[in-house]
Design an enzyme around this catalytic site. Sequence first.
Site, mmCIF file in Angstrom:
data_model
loop_
_atom_site.group_PDB
_atom_site.id
_atom_site.type_symbol
_atom_site.label_atom_id
_atom_site.label_comp_id
_atom_site.label_asym_id
_atom_site.label_seq_id
_atom_site.Cartn_x
_atom_site.Cartn_y
_atom_site.Cartn_z
ATOM 1 N N LYS A 195 -14.564 -20.328 8.349
ATOM 2 C CA LYS A 195 -13.728 -21.525 8.211
ATOM 3 C C LYS A 195 -14.597 -22.770 8.089
ATOM 4 O O LYS A 195 -14.333 -23.644 7.267
ATOM 5 C CB LYS A 195 -12.780 -21.629 9.408
ATOM 6 C CG LYS A 195 -11.773 -20.480 9.439
ATOM 7 C CD LYS A 195 -11.059 -20.397 10.780
ATOM 8 C CE LYS A 195 -10.131 -19.186 10.817
ATOM 9 N NZ LYS A 195 -9.642 -18.919 12.184
ATOM 10 N N GLY A 229 -1.604 -16.647 13.646
ATOM 11 C CA GLY A 229 -0.264 -16.124 13.824
ATOM 12 C C GLY A 229 0.509 -16.202 12.524
ATOM 13 O O GLY A 229 0.130 -16.901 11.591
ATOM 14 N N LYS A 283 0.830 -1.210 0.000
ATOM 15 C CA LYS A 283 0.000 0.000 0.000
ATOM 16 C C LYS A 283 0.862 1.256 0.000
ATOM 17 O O LYS A 283 0.655 2.166 -0.778
ATOM 18 C CB LYS A 283 -0.861 0.015 1.270
ATOM 19 C CG LYS A 283 -2.293 -0.416 1.025
ATOM 20 C CD LYS A 283 -3.124 -0.030 2.251
ATOM 21 C CE LYS A 283 -4.303 -0.993 2.413
ATOM 22 N NZ LYS A 283 -4.749 -1.101 3.782
#
Lengths: 387, 387
Positions: free
Chosen positions: B193, B290, B35
């Site tokens: 999920k 993570g 970005k």
Amino acid sequence: MKLGIFGFGVVGQGLYHVLQQSNSIQAEIEKFCIKDITKPRSLDKALFTDDKNELLHNDKIDVIVELIDDAEAAFEIVKEAMNRGKHVVSANKKMIAEHLEELLELQRKNKVSLLYEGSCCASIPIIRNLEEYYDNDLMTSLEGIFNGSTNFILTKMINESASYENVLKEAQDLGFAESDPTLDVEGIDARYKLCILLYHAFGLITNPDELFTLGITKINTFDIEFAQKNNYEIKLIARGKKVGDFIDATVLPTFVHQSSILAQTKNEYNAVILESAFSESQFLYGKGAGDKPTGSAVLSDISALGYGYRYEYKKASRTNNFALHEDFEMKVYVRFKDQHPNESDFIEVVEKYSGPDGNYWIGYVSRQKMKDAKWLEIPDLNVIALG
Amino acid sequence: MKLGIFGFGVVGQGLYHVLQQSNSIQAEIEKFCIKDITKPRSLDKALFTDDKNELLHNDKIDVIVELIDDAEAAFEIVKEAMNRGKHVVSANKKMIAEHLEELLELQRKNKVSLLYEGSCCASIPIIRNLEEYYDNDLMTSLEGIFNGSTNFILTKMINESASYENVLKEAQDLGFAESDPTLDVEGIDARYKLCILLYHAFGLITNPDELFTLGITKINTFDIEFAQKNNYEIKLIARGKKVGDFIDATVLPTFVHQSSILAQTKNEYNAVILESAFSESQFLYGKGAGDKPTGSAVLSDISALGYGYRYEYKKASRTNNFALHEDFEMKVYVRFKDQHPNESDFIEVVEKYSGPDGNYWIGYVSRQKMKDAKWLEIPDLNVIALG
């Protein structure tokens, strides 16, 4: 697919029924080869033979499923099947571990697929994961509990402060341990599995005999009390670890802290921990033995043959292959009664305890030296790895 | 393979370094799209651009790795990449779950592969196992803990008898929960999920909104004490289960017995239990969130692209597809203060408790009826599934 199945134990019987239920697995059982043709069977007599050639020489059969105990007889069957262009599914760890190189060559030469997920930790899809998901060279270690019988025995010993002999007897009565438990309790069964997995994890071919292995038969109540006082469980841990260009591989009774995930793996369960660079450790857990877990692995192999799956042994095709190495230092607890090792057998002894019920030393030893050490044979002496 | 990577967060940075170390993964990073091009970076400036077309229009790049947060922007990138014949790796569960049908069509139409193992339970190779190992129609259920932040919060609440608000604050301070935790604590992340996994497990395509979901925000100390007294943990359980020709799928805070394997899944860990006919249950466990766990899944996808891997969605190609169904009975604990549901909202109330700190009913309800039930909105009322 038309299947020829050697053996009609519970796995073979379960396979028959589950294949009837499945719409997705396009496999049909052509014939079972069994030892005793006179024994009454639950299925149509025409499905059975005691002549192996009725399966091996039958061109309609594309896949041989080998579910017999005898590793040498199994190898002969599997070899002939592959030489006749048939794919093979087997769960025979001893046969696979002892004949790995020949089996690789038979696959190459005959362009057939040999799948054996059921040989290692039964229902845990460890081989498939090593082949497919951990297919790169970043894996650093593999360790786990690969034998359900010994884990059942050790769990009972720790939880009920029971003696090895009593628990073994109970395990045998419950059908968790063989009447000749040697392969299990001496760590040999776990070693076969480690041997197979070392090839899929690291591309290492090794003779099972070369892997340093200690069993659980010498563990006594003194060891159990030591474990309990220190918040340990004792587990028979099989482990392969990358160290530089070498692989460090052992099967050892090991003190593991009660809070660790391997300590949580109780009774007849198996577990595998995989570690690789860049990833946290990954834990797989399931029943490691028994008819249903093994049957489920065999079924998944049959299903995979349906879409032409074969192991690619990606790690073995690398140039930088690893060698087994023994020159490692390890921390051990050595418990003894009267006779003890020399201090010079240790690199360093860091703790010494003596008391009315037994004595122990904790220290560092060279695995290389320990492999042929005479002091391992001292009666009433036991070694358990630490950490 | 030449990779174009969108995003240079910790996953992108880790990927760069690990690809340098690996000899087996033949992939090279051509360019990162980021970005803010003015921000100083740890690598050569020439590796960065803020123009997405420098990646998407670059014919040298075969694989786009999408690691950005914004699901809609990600979808536009992924769509264009696939339309330009590039394979894609993504870990964006929201994007995958909400656009699954379009993404399937884009794969078919452009004959490219889209892999997204990192989108579900990070380091746990659940999609690959559903695709490859559990590739047949015998799977009966899939359940687990799919969200690390809520599991961290629930573990702390139970172990430290702490309030939801305090633990959420701690989780945010530690970086385990987002500053806007809604997606996590309302069960929406777990639902994405589950939605993806239902397709790989059962071939069921469903809109995430259709899956009955309750969050953990209303759990209070009364509920925690109830759990402790009854040897329960509270877990946010996502579950999909075959019932006849239907799939029963929910995301619900659930009391699970302390001895169960899901109760042992603590803190930020995720776990999945798979069950299939003919097999014992199989348990997979690992860090569910993570940078490293996600990175490891992304890496494995990149590696798989190296040998032409693509999901075959075997269950979806079956004719007997399953439909989602809500007409199931479920056992719930409903805790309230002053205002309570009508008994007629229950099929049966089997336990009633009232006391100075709160009241609860335990009973059976129809999911169908509960889905739109007004009583769910009663203040100080909380629902936790039982068993």
